[in-house]
Design an enzyme around this catalytic site. Structure first.
Site, mmCIF file in Angstrom:
data_model
loop_
_atom_site.group_PDB
_atom_site.id
_atom_site.type_symbol
_atom_site.label_atom_id
_atom_site.label_comp_id
_atom_site.label_asym_id
_atom_site.label_seq_id
_atom_site.Cartn_x
_atom_site.Cartn_y
_atom_site.Cartn_z
ATOM 1 N N ASP A 16 0.835 -1.204 0.000
ATOM 2 C CA ASP A 16 0.000 0.000 0.000
ATOM 3 C C ASP A 16 0.870 1.254 0.000
ATOM 4 O O ASP A 16 1.966 1.250 0.574
ATOM 5 C CB ASP A 16 -0.899 -0.026 1.249
ATOM 6 C CG ASP A 16 -2.100 0.888 1.091
ATOM 7 O OD1 ASP A 16 -2.285 1.470 0.006
ATOM 8 O OD2 ASP A 16 -2.852 1.031 2.074
ATOM 9 N N HIS A 33 3.325 3.114 -8.872
ATOM 10 C CA HIS A 33 3.128 1.683 -9.130
ATOM 11 C C HIS A 33 4.369 1.067 -9.777
ATOM 12 O O HIS A 33 4.751 -0.054 -9.458
ATOM 13 C CB HIS A 33 1.904 1.465 -10.020
ATOM 14 C CG HIS A 33 0.607 1.891 -9.381
ATOM 15 N ND1 HIS A 33 0.296 1.604 -8.064
ATOM 16 C CD2 HIS A 33 -0.450 2.591 -9.865
ATOM 17 C CE1 HIS A 33 -0.897 2.106 -7.778
ATOM 18 N NE2 HIS A 33 -1.369 2.717 -8.840
ATOM 19 N N LEU A 127 10.402 -21.087 -4.383
ATOM 20 C CA LEU A 127 9.476 -20.082 -3.823
ATOM 21 C C LEU A 127 8.197 -20.072 -4.652
ATOM 22 O O LEU A 127 8.254 -20.022 -5.878
ATOM 23 C CB LEU A 127 10.117 -18.687 -3.869
ATOM 24 C CG LEU A 127 9.192 -17.537 -3.475
ATOM 25 C CD1 LEU A 127 9.087 -17.417 -1.952
ATOM 26 C CD2 LEU A 127 9.671 -16.206 -4.053
HETATM 27 C C1 FPP Z 1 -1.330 0.204 -3.457
HETATM 28 O O1 FPP Z 1 -0.993 1.542 -3.555
HETATM 29 C C2 FPP Z 1 -0.861 -0.574 -4.574
HETATM 30 C C3 FPP Z 1 -1.638 -1.174 -5.512
HETATM 31 C C4 FPP Z 1 -3.111 -1.108 -5.529
HETATM 32 C C5 FPP Z 1 -1.055 -1.920 -6.642
HETATM 33 C C6 FPP Z 1 0.155 -2.748 -6.347
HETATM 34 C C7 FPP Z 1 0.795 -3.012 -7.641
HETATM 35 C C8 FPP Z 1 2.099 -3.014 -7.875
HETATM 36 C C9 FPP Z 1 3.152 -2.827 -6.870
HETATM 37 C C10 FPP Z 1 2.468 -3.163 -9.310
HETATM 38 C C11 FPP Z 1 3.280 -4.320 -9.660
HETATM 39 C C12 FPP Z 1 2.824 -5.601 -9.128
HETATM 40 C C13 FPP Z 1 3.358 -6.761 -9.492
HETATM 41 C C14 FPP Z 1 2.905 -7.984 -8.827
HETATM 42 C C15 FPP Z 1 4.412 -6.857 -10.522
HETATM 43 P P1 FPP Z 1 -2.164 2.603 -3.669
HETATM 44 O O2 FPP Z 1 -2.401 2.886 -5.103
HETATM 45 O O3 FPP Z 1 -3.358 2.100 -2.924
HETATM 46 O O4 FPP Z 1 -1.524 3.831 -2.951
HETATM 47 P P2 FPP Z 1 -2.263 4.925 -2.055
HETATM 48 O O5 FPP Z 1 -2.872 4.217 -0.916
HETATM 49 O O6 FPP Z 1 -1.134 5.825 -1.660
HETATM 50 O O7 FPP Z 1 -3.253 5.598 -2.943
#
Ligand code: FPP
Length: 246
Positions: A16, A33, A127
């Site tokens: 997050d 991201h 893994l």
């Molecule tokens: C949360 O941050 C993150 C996500 C919803 C997406 C997670 C995805 C990745 C890390 C991309 C790559 C993934 C893989 C498996 C290669 P948020 O957008 O909720 O952030 P915020 O809470 O600050 O708005």
């Protein structure tokens, strides 16, 4: 080989804070991201180094479909690109790549890429990297119960239980677990959530009944090996009693 109980067998992470990380730098959320994907890379490598057997990552929840279409599309493209870029790394490092979630909402192209990578890496045993995509804990429990009931009645009433006769068999915990999308995967020992939020947000609701939680203020793009080690250190200090007296 002696098992080191201080190293969790299964670590789950709610990644997050990508958006906030980018906004703090005056950049688009998608930049966060992309940096988050680098943290995924670092954590996968470190998990192998530490002898963790299962790493589960909550990449996209059912609720995340409600984000602006542009962001959803960027996340799906990033997923597609990450899978195709990282497949050689999975093969070189004995990583079994798995994706769990409601595939019906994914594009045909992404589904095919996921399927191919899962098949290719299936024999790997170092893994299990499990990506939760279009997933929610409530969805998982519901699909499990629905499949159980369908098996019970069978198509056109041809299952092991007849609609007209007897009482409905009681569903027990072991049977329900075997219908969850995580069947065969041990429950997480440690659940990490970054960015200061302290909630489970519809992740593995059933599977985390006795999981140790670790919350950190660090935003996901900043969560690399040092932060991962801090979470493992905290876990090694926990006294897991599972409701018993030691
Ligand atoms: C949360 O941050 C993150 C996500 C919803 C997406 C997670 C995805 C990745 C890390 C991309 C790559 C993934 C893989 C498996 C290669 P948020 O957008 O909720 O952030 P915020 O809470 O600050 O708005």
């Amino acid at each position: 080989m002696a098992i080191d109980n201080r190293i969790p067998r299964h670590v789950a992470i709610i990644m997050d804070g990508n958006g906030r990380w980018a906004e703090k730098r005056g950049r688009e959320r998608v930049y966060g991201h992309k940096e988050g994907a680098e943290s995924v890379r670092a954590c996968v490598k470190y998990a192998i180094e530490k002898g963790i057997r299962y790493l589960s990552l909550f990449a996209f929840s059912e609720e995340n479909w409600n984000r602006p279409q542009e962001e959803v599309e960027a996340l799906m493209s990033l997923m597609l690109k990450s899978i195709s870029d990282e497949t050689p790394l999975f093969l070189q490092n004995g990583i079994r790549f798995r994706v769990i979630g409601d595939f019906s909402r994914l594009s045909e192209k992404l589904r095919r890429e996921i399927d191919d990578c899962m098949k290719l890496t299936e024999p790997n045993t170092t893994l299990d990297l499990i990506i939760f995509l279009s997933y929610s804990g409530k969805w998982d429990i519901l699909q499990a119960v629905n499949r159980y009931v369908a098996d019970l009645y069978g198509k056109d009433g041809g299952g092991s239980f007849s609609r007209s006769g007897g009482s409905v068999p009681q569903l027990d915990a072991r049977t329900l677990s075997s219908y969850l999308s995580t069947a065969g995967i041990p429950d997480p020992d440690l659940l990490i959530r970054t960015s200061g939020e302290q909630r489970i947000s519809n992740f593995m609701l059933w599977q985390t009944a006795y999981t140790e939680y670790y919350f950190t203020e660090i935003l996901w793009p900043d969560f690399r090996t040092t932060e991962f080690q801090l979470a493992l250190d905290a876990f090694s200090q926990r006294d897991r009693r599972y409701g018993k007296v030691k």
